[in-house]
Design a protein around this motif. Structure first.
Motif, PDB file in Angstrom:
ATOM      1  N   ALA A 102      31.374  75.272  53.871  1.00  0.00           N
ATOM      2  CA  ALA A 102      32.478  75.674  54.757  1.00  0.00           C
ATOM      3  C   ALA A 102      31.783  76.178  56.320  1.00  0.00           C
ATOM      4  CB  ALA A 102      32.919  76.986  54.020  1.00  0.00           C
ATOM      5  N   GLU A 103      30.759  76.517  56.228  1.00  0.00           N
ATOM      6  CA  GLU A 103      30.150  76.704  57.614  1.00  0.00           C
ATOM      7  C   GLU A 103      29.989  75.388  58.412  1.00  0.00           C
ATOM      8  OE1 GLU A 103      26.503  79.185  59.726  1.00  0.00           O
ATOM      9  OE2 GLU A 103      26.649  79.249  57.675  1.00  0.00           O
ATOM     10  N   LEU A 104      29.564  74.360  57.697  1.00  0.00           N
ATOM     11  CA  LEU A 104      29.391  73.152  58.449  1.00  0.00           C
ATOM     12  C   LEU A 104      30.844  72.496  58.911  1.00  0.00           C
ATOM     13  CD1 LEU A 104      26.644  71.482  56.600  1.00  0.00           C
ATOM     14  CD2 LEU A 104      26.496  71.915  59.035  1.00  0.00           C
ATOM     15  N   LEU A 105      31.917  72.764  58.107  1.00  0.00           N
ATOM     16  CA  LEU A 105      33.377  72.292  58.514  1.00  0.00           C
ATOM     17  C   LEU A 105      33.588  72.993  59.669  1.00  0.00           C
ATOM     18  CD1 LEU A 105      35.004  72.187  55.141  1.00  0.00           C
ATOM     19  CD2 LEU A 105      34.370  70.062  56.657  1.00  0.00           C
ATOM     20  N   ALA A 106      33.463  74.222  59.558  1.00  0.00           N
ATOM     21  CA  ALA A 106      33.629  75.208  60.815  1.00  0.00           C
ATOM     22  C   ALA A 106      33.285  74.595  62.038  1.00  0.00           C
ATOM     23  CB  ALA A 106      33.607  76.624  60.396  1.00  0.00           C
ATOM     24  N   LEU A 107      32.066  74.466  61.931  1.00  0.00           N
ATOM     25  CA  LEU A 107      31.099  74.106  63.153  1.00  0.00           C
ATOM     26  C   LEU A 107      31.724  72.638  63.610  1.00  0.00           C
ATOM     27  CD1 LEU A 107      27.573  75.144  62.254  1.00  0.00           C
ATOM     28  CD2 LEU A 107      29.037  75.981  64.139  1.00  0.00           C
ATOM     29  N   GLY A 108      31.913  71.890  62.744  1.00  0.00           N
ATOM     30  CA  GLY A 108      32.308  70.654  62.921  1.00  0.00           C
ATOM     31  C   GLY A 108      33.979  70.664  63.797  1.00  0.00           C
ATOM     32  N   HIS A 141      25.882  67.864  64.848  1.00  0.00           N
ATOM     33  CA  HIS A 141      25.417  68.359  63.637  1.00  0.00           C
ATOM     34  C   HIS A 141      25.166  67.233  62.504  1.00  0.00           C
ATOM     35  CE1 HIS A 141      27.500  71.941  65.059  1.00  0.00           C
ATOM     36  NE2 HIS A 141      26.462  72.390  64.874  1.00  0.00           N
ATOM     37  N   THR A 142      25.519  66.177  62.893  1.00  0.00           N
ATOM     38  CA  THR A 142      25.147  65.182  62.108  1.00  0.00           C
ATOM     39  C   THR A 142      24.547  63.747  62.637  1.00  0.00           C
ATOM     40  OG1 THR A 142      27.473  63.992  61.976  1.00  0.00           O
ATOM     41  CG2 THR A 142      26.940  65.632  59.954  1.00  0.00           C
ATOM     42  N   HIS A 185      24.499  62.438  57.147  1.00  0.00           N
ATOM     43  CA  HIS A 185      22.801  63.307  57.132  1.00  0.00           C
ATOM     44  C   HIS A 185      22.966  64.062  58.456  1.00  0.00           C
ATOM     45  CE1 HIS A 185      22.192  59.773  54.724  1.00  0.00           C
ATOM     46  NE2 HIS A 185      21.571  60.429  54.075  1.00  0.00           N
ATOM     47  N   LEU A 186      22.345  65.206  58.229  1.00  0.00           N
ATOM     48  CA  LEU A 186      22.312  66.084  59.320  1.00  0.00           C
ATOM     49  C   LEU A 186      21.144  65.955  60.340  1.00  0.00           C
ATOM     50  CD1 LEU A 186      22.643  69.357  57.051  1.00  0.00           C
ATOM     51  CD2 LEU A 186      24.188  68.261  58.192  1.00  0.00           C
ATOM     52  N   THR A 187      21.452  66.230  61.396  1.00  0.00           N
ATOM     53  CA  THR A 187      20.523  66.265  62.568  1.00  0.00           C
ATOM     54  C   THR A 187      19.601  67.426  62.355  1.00  0.00           C
ATOM     55  OG1 THR A 187      21.849  67.532  64.107  1.00  0.00           O
ATOM     56  CG2 THR A 187      22.040  64.860  64.212  1.00  0.00           C
ATOM     57  N   GLU A 188      18.595  67.518  63.562  1.00  0.00           N
ATOM     58  CA  GLU A 188      17.754  68.725  63.402  1.00  0.00           C
ATOM     59  C   GLU A 188      18.310  70.084  63.788  1.00  0.00           C
ATOM     60  OE1 GLU A 188      14.128  70.517  65.914  1.00  0.00           O
ATOM     61  OE2 GLU A 188      14.403  68.346  65.977  1.00  0.00           O
ATOM     62  N   LYS A 189      19.443  70.073  64.539  1.00  0.00           N
ATOM     63  CA  LYS A 189      20.375  71.080  64.747  1.00  0.00           C
ATOM     64  C   LYS A 189      21.455  71.453  63.640  1.00  0.00           C
ATOM     65  CE  LYS A 189      23.937  72.525  68.085  1.00  0.00           C
ATOM     66  NZ  LYS A 189      25.004  72.225  69.234  1.00  0.00           N
ATOM     67  N   GLY A 190      21.801  70.403  63.099  1.00  0.00           N
ATOM     68  CA  GLY A 190      22.498  70.484  61.753  1.00  0.00           C
ATOM     69  C   GLY A 190      21.802  71.184  60.434  1.00  0.00           C
ATOM     70  N   ASN A 191      20.663  70.660  60.411  1.00  0.00           N
ATOM     71  CA  ASN A 191      19.756  71.500  59.265  1.00  0.00           C
ATOM     72  C   ASN A 191      19.335  72.653  59.336  1.00  0.00           C
ATOM     73  OD1 ASN A 191      18.820  69.189  57.341  1.00  0.00           O
ATOM     74  ND2 ASN A 191      17.923  68.003  58.914  1.00  0.00           N
ATOM     75  N   ALA A 192      19.526  73.184  60.698  1.00  0.00           N
ATOM     76  CA  ALA A 192      19.343  74.494  61.016  1.00  0.00           C
ATOM     77  C   ALA A 192      20.225  75.549  60.626  1.00  0.00           C
ATOM     78  CB  ALA A 192      19.041  74.672  62.514  1.00  0.00           C
ATOM     79  N   VAL A 193      21.231  74.897  60.537  1.00  0.00           N
ATOM     80  CA  VAL A 193      22.686  75.794  60.053  1.00  0.00           C
ATOM     81  C   VAL A 193      22.528  76.107  58.770  1.00  0.00           C
ATOM     82  CG1 VAL A 193      25.199  75.486  59.545  1.00  0.00           C
ATOM     83  CG2 VAL A 193      24.294  74.586  61.524  1.00  0.00           C
ATOM     84  N   PRO A 194      22.087  75.572  57.550  1.00  0.00           N
ATOM     85  CA  PRO A 194      21.833  75.880  56.097  1.00  0.00           C
ATOM     86  C   PRO A 194      20.777  76.551  56.295  1.00  0.00           C
ATOM     87  CG  PRO A 194      21.755  73.471  56.348  1.00  0.00           C
ATOM     88  CD  PRO A 194      22.167  73.930  57.532  1.00  0.00           C
ATOM     89  N   ALA A 195      19.714  76.406  56.837  1.00  0.00           N
ATOM     90  CA  ALA A 195      18.320  77.166  56.632  1.00  0.00           C
ATOM     91  C   ALA A 195      18.375  78.371  57.291  1.00  0.00           C
ATOM     92  CB  ALA A 195      17.115  76.249  57.776  1.00  0.00           C
ATOM     93  N   GLU A 196      19.048  78.456  58.518  1.00  0.00           N
ATOM     94  CA  GLU A 196      19.603  79.984  59.105  1.00  0.00           C
ATOM     95  C   GLU A 196      20.331  81.111  57.921  1.00  0.00           C
ATOM     96  OE1 GLU A 196      21.020  79.417  62.889  1.00  0.00           O
ATOM     97  OE2 GLU A 196      18.908  78.610  63.586  1.00  0.00           O
ATOM     98  N   GLY A 197      21.174  80.194  57.372  1.00  0.00           N
ATOM     99  CA  GLY A 197      22.169  80.870  56.354  1.00  0.00           C
ATOM    100  C   GLY A 197      21.569  81.320  55.243  1.00  0.00           C
ATOM    101  N   VAL A 198      20.628  80.666  54.640  1.00  0.00           N
ATOM    102  CA  VAL A 198      19.720  80.898  53.631  1.00  0.00           C
ATOM    103  C   VAL A 198      18.840  81.943  53.888  1.00  0.00           C
ATOM    104  CG1 VAL A 198      18.008  80.156  51.829  1.00  0.00           C
ATOM    105  CG2 VAL A 198      20.439  78.582  52.312  1.00  0.00           C
TER     106      VAL A 198
END
Length: 71
Positions: free
Chosen positions: A16-22, A30-31, A37-50
């Motif tokens: 849901a967060e990646l969809l909203a950002l997209g 982000h991809t 596949h996620l970019t470095e910036k895209g990978n930061a999204v789930p990392a920061e969320g977790v």
């Protein structure tokens, strides 16, 4: 997600967060070009969320390490 909700675990909805950002910034931010596949910036999204959920859980007064008995 249903298991976590049923058992009282915190939930992080990465999809849901990646969809909203997209929708807000365009998926290209982000991809990779394949759109999957996620970019470095895209990978930061789930990392920061977790990490935010972990920090909240580990610093709260309600830390529950004994959800299941360990034998």
């Amino acid at each position: 997600m249903k298991f976590g909700q049923t058992n009282g675990f915190p939930i992080y909805d990465c999809h849901a967060e990646l969809l909203a950002l997209g929708k807000a910034n365009g998926w290209q931010n982000h991809t990779l070009d394949d759109g999957v596949h996620l970019t470095e910036k895209g990978n930061a999204v789930p990392a920061e969320g977790v990490f935010a959920i972990l920090k909240e859980q580990l610093t709260s007064d309600n830390v529950r390490f004994n959800k299941w008995e360990i034998e």
